[in-house]
Design an enzyme around this catalytic site. Structure first.
Site, short mmCIF file in Angstrom:
data_model
loop_
_atom_site.label_atom_id
_atom_site.label_comp_id
_atom_site.label_asym_id
_atom_site.label_seq_id
_atom_site.Cartn_x
_atom_site.Cartn_y
_atom_site.Cartn_z
N GLU A 51 -34.18 -20.27 9.19
CA GLU A 51 -35.53 -20.77 8.89
C GLU A 51 -35.72 -20.97 7.39
O GLU A 51 -36.28 -21.99 6.96
CB GLU A 51 -36.57 -19.79 9.44
CG GLU A 51 -36.66 -19.80 10.96
CD GLU A 51 -37.40 -18.60 11.51
OE1 GLU A 51 -37.79 -18.64 12.69
OE2 GLU A 51 -37.59 -17.60 10.76
N ASP A 76 -43.44 -22.56 12.13
CA ASP A 76 -43.88 -21.62 13.17
C ASP A 76 -43.33 -20.22 12.94
O ASP A 76 -43.49 -19.34 13.79
CB ASP A 76 -43.52 -22.12 14.56
CG ASP A 76 -42.02 -22.32 14.76
OD1 ASP A 76 -41.27 -21.37 14.52
OD2 ASP A 76 -41.62 -23.42 15.17
N ASP A 125 -37.80 -28.45 15.16
CA ASP A 125 -37.03 -27.68 16.13
C ASP A 125 -35.93 -28.55 16.77
O ASP A 125 -34.80 -28.10 16.95
CB ASP A 125 -37.96 -27.14 17.21
CG ASP A 125 -37.22 -26.38 18.29
OD1 ASP A 125 -36.73 -25.27 18.02
OD2 ASP A 125 -37.11 -26.93 19.41
N HIS A 195 -10.65 -26.32 -16.18
CA HIS A 195 -10.15 -25.21 -16.99
C HIS A 195 -8.88 -25.61 -17.75
O HIS A 195 -8.19 -26.57 -17.39
CB HIS A 195 -9.84 -24.00 -16.10
CG HIS A 195 -8.81 -24.31 -15.05
ND1 HIS A 195 -7.46 -24.32 -15.29
CD2 HIS A 195 -8.96 -24.62 -13.73
CE1 HIS A 195 -6.80 -24.63 -14.19
NE2 HIS A 195 -7.69 -24.82 -13.22
N GLU A 271 -11.97 -23.00 -6.62
CA GLU A 271 -11.00 -23.98 -6.12
C GLU A 271 -10.76 -23.78 -4.63
O GLU A 271 -11.07 -22.73 -4.05
CB GLU A 271 -9.69 -23.85 -6.91
CG GLU A 271 -8.58 -24.83 -6.54
CD GLU A 271 -8.98 -26.29 -6.66
OE1 GLU A 271 -9.78 -26.75 -5.82
OE2 GLU A 271 -8.48 -26.97 -7.58
#
Length: 391
Positions: A51, A76, A125, A195, A271
């Site tokens: 939710e 709801d 829903d 990197h 990675e």
């Protein structure tokens, strides 16, 4: 006057916890027109997590339509509505980061919450159940309503995904592409830094998140210093986010010290886990696991031998991290220190390129790329594999 949207969201779990998914719909508060639909299968989770994830996805879809809008959320779930309204405390540790994420999308003054009975939340829903059904089939859920509203005349009710399609998770469909006249403001810009070299880099060995986690070599440390100097000269970086793997953290630390910034770790930027291929060369993998390698090259859903990650799985988590960072850093320039696959994935998704595009990009160690993300959901590739600072 600001546009007014209604976001209706829902989530469900078939088992609680069990296979779970969410759905959300954004509609115009004045006309009731459906403007966007989002849904996603999220694997094993509880009802409440699903939710909350539906809420976050719905708010992001609304933000992509108009970041200045006023939003009324209807759900709801009494728990989510009361917690987000501030009347109930958020005690569960799984809920707190999701609530924080939801609050970061729009300013509090432009948000309001309303509980509605389940029978009035049927659209969201249905989307949540469609996502769970698609996940059960091993497919991606696809939106029927493009951002902006209405199903195109003659369009099928639901399009079956291509075998290797990688839809962007938690997004309000594919944005319109083209030159617009609207002033979309300053985009969020991600500068993508691969990197520096490790001892495995020159040998072209698979080095993912499931291997030995090597640090930088002396060459790699020198490369990190060079890129730090280049970025300091430009003076545009406002935040630094890194993969949790050592080679990225070491690179990020060098750059952040030079820029006077802190470093934040994002698990989604790690990675690919290359499974049994970790530490091997391409030739060694081809010799030992020829069938698995052929399948991996042919389909983004195929995983490396021994329980590694598919490119489809990597794309889902990278896109989720991307969306969170865009929501958290609107209009800012953020350095992401990460790896080959996440960078190529961000570039591929920005271009709307097919999965095989991952094999058609070159990314050198300590190279820079950049993608800008606009408020309308469009992205622009601004730089790819720049290495001038290393020469």
């Amino acid at each position: 006057m600001a546009r007014r949207f209604v976001v209706e969201a829902d989530g469900g779990s078939r088992g609680n916890p069990g296979p779970a998914g969410y759905g959300a719909v954004v509609s115009d508060a004045e006309t009731g027109e459906t403007l966007a639909e989002v849904a996603e299968y999220i694997g094993t989770a509880t009802n409440n997590v699903a939710e909350y994830k539906g809420l976050v996805a719905g708010l992001r879809a609304a933000y992509a339509l108009d970041p200045e809008a006023e939003v009324r959320v209807r759900m709801d779930s009494k728990l989510v509505i009361e917690q987000m309204s501030g009347r109930w405390k958020i005690k569960h540790p799984d809920m707190r980061p999701l609530a924080t994420e939801a609050k970061a999308v729009f300013p509090a003054g432009r948000m309001s919450y309303e509980w509605i009975p389940r029978e009035r939340n049927k659209h969201a829903d249905r989307l949540a159940n469609e996502a769970m059904d698609a996940g059960k089939r091993g497919e991606q859920w696809r939106p029927k309503v493009p951002p902006g509203g209405t199903l195109a005349a003659g369009a099928p009710e639901a399009a079956a995904p291509a075998d290797d399609a990688l839809a962007e998770p938690a997004a309000a469909g594919a944005p319109a592409v083209g030159w617009g006249s609207a002033d979309l403001g300053t985009p969020a810009t991600f500068v993508l830094l691969r990197h520096g070299e490790t001892p495995l880099t020159p040998e072209k060995r698979f080095s993912g998140s499931g291997g030995t986690d090597p640090g930088l070599s002396p060459v790699g440390r020198h490369q990190a210093e060079r890129v730090a100097a280049a970025l300091a000269a430009r003076g545009t970086i406002q935040a630094v986010v890194t993969s949790p793997l050592l080679r990225c953290r070491e690179t990020a630390d060098v750059v952040a010290r030079r820029l006077g910034l802190d470093v934040r770790v994002d698990e989604g930027l790690r990675e690919t886990d290359f499974g049994a291929w970790e530490g091997l060369t391409f030739a060694e993998v081809k010799e030992r696991f020829p069938d698995d390698l052929a399948a991996w090259l042919a389909s983004s859903k195929a995983a490396p031998t021994g329980g590694g990650e598919s490119f489809a799985a990597v794309a889902r988590r990278v896109a989720l991290s991307r969306d969170k960072l865009i929501a958290r850093c609107p209009g800012r320039t953020v350095l992401l220190v990460t790896h080959v696959t996440p960078i190529k994935t961000l570039v591929r998704l920005a271009l709307g390129a097919p999965p095989e595009a991952l094999f058609r990009m070159e990314l050198s160690a300590a190279s820079l790329s950049a993608v800008a993300y606009y408020a309308d959901g469009n992205a622009s590739l601004r730089l790819l594999n720049e290495t001038a600072h290393l020469r």
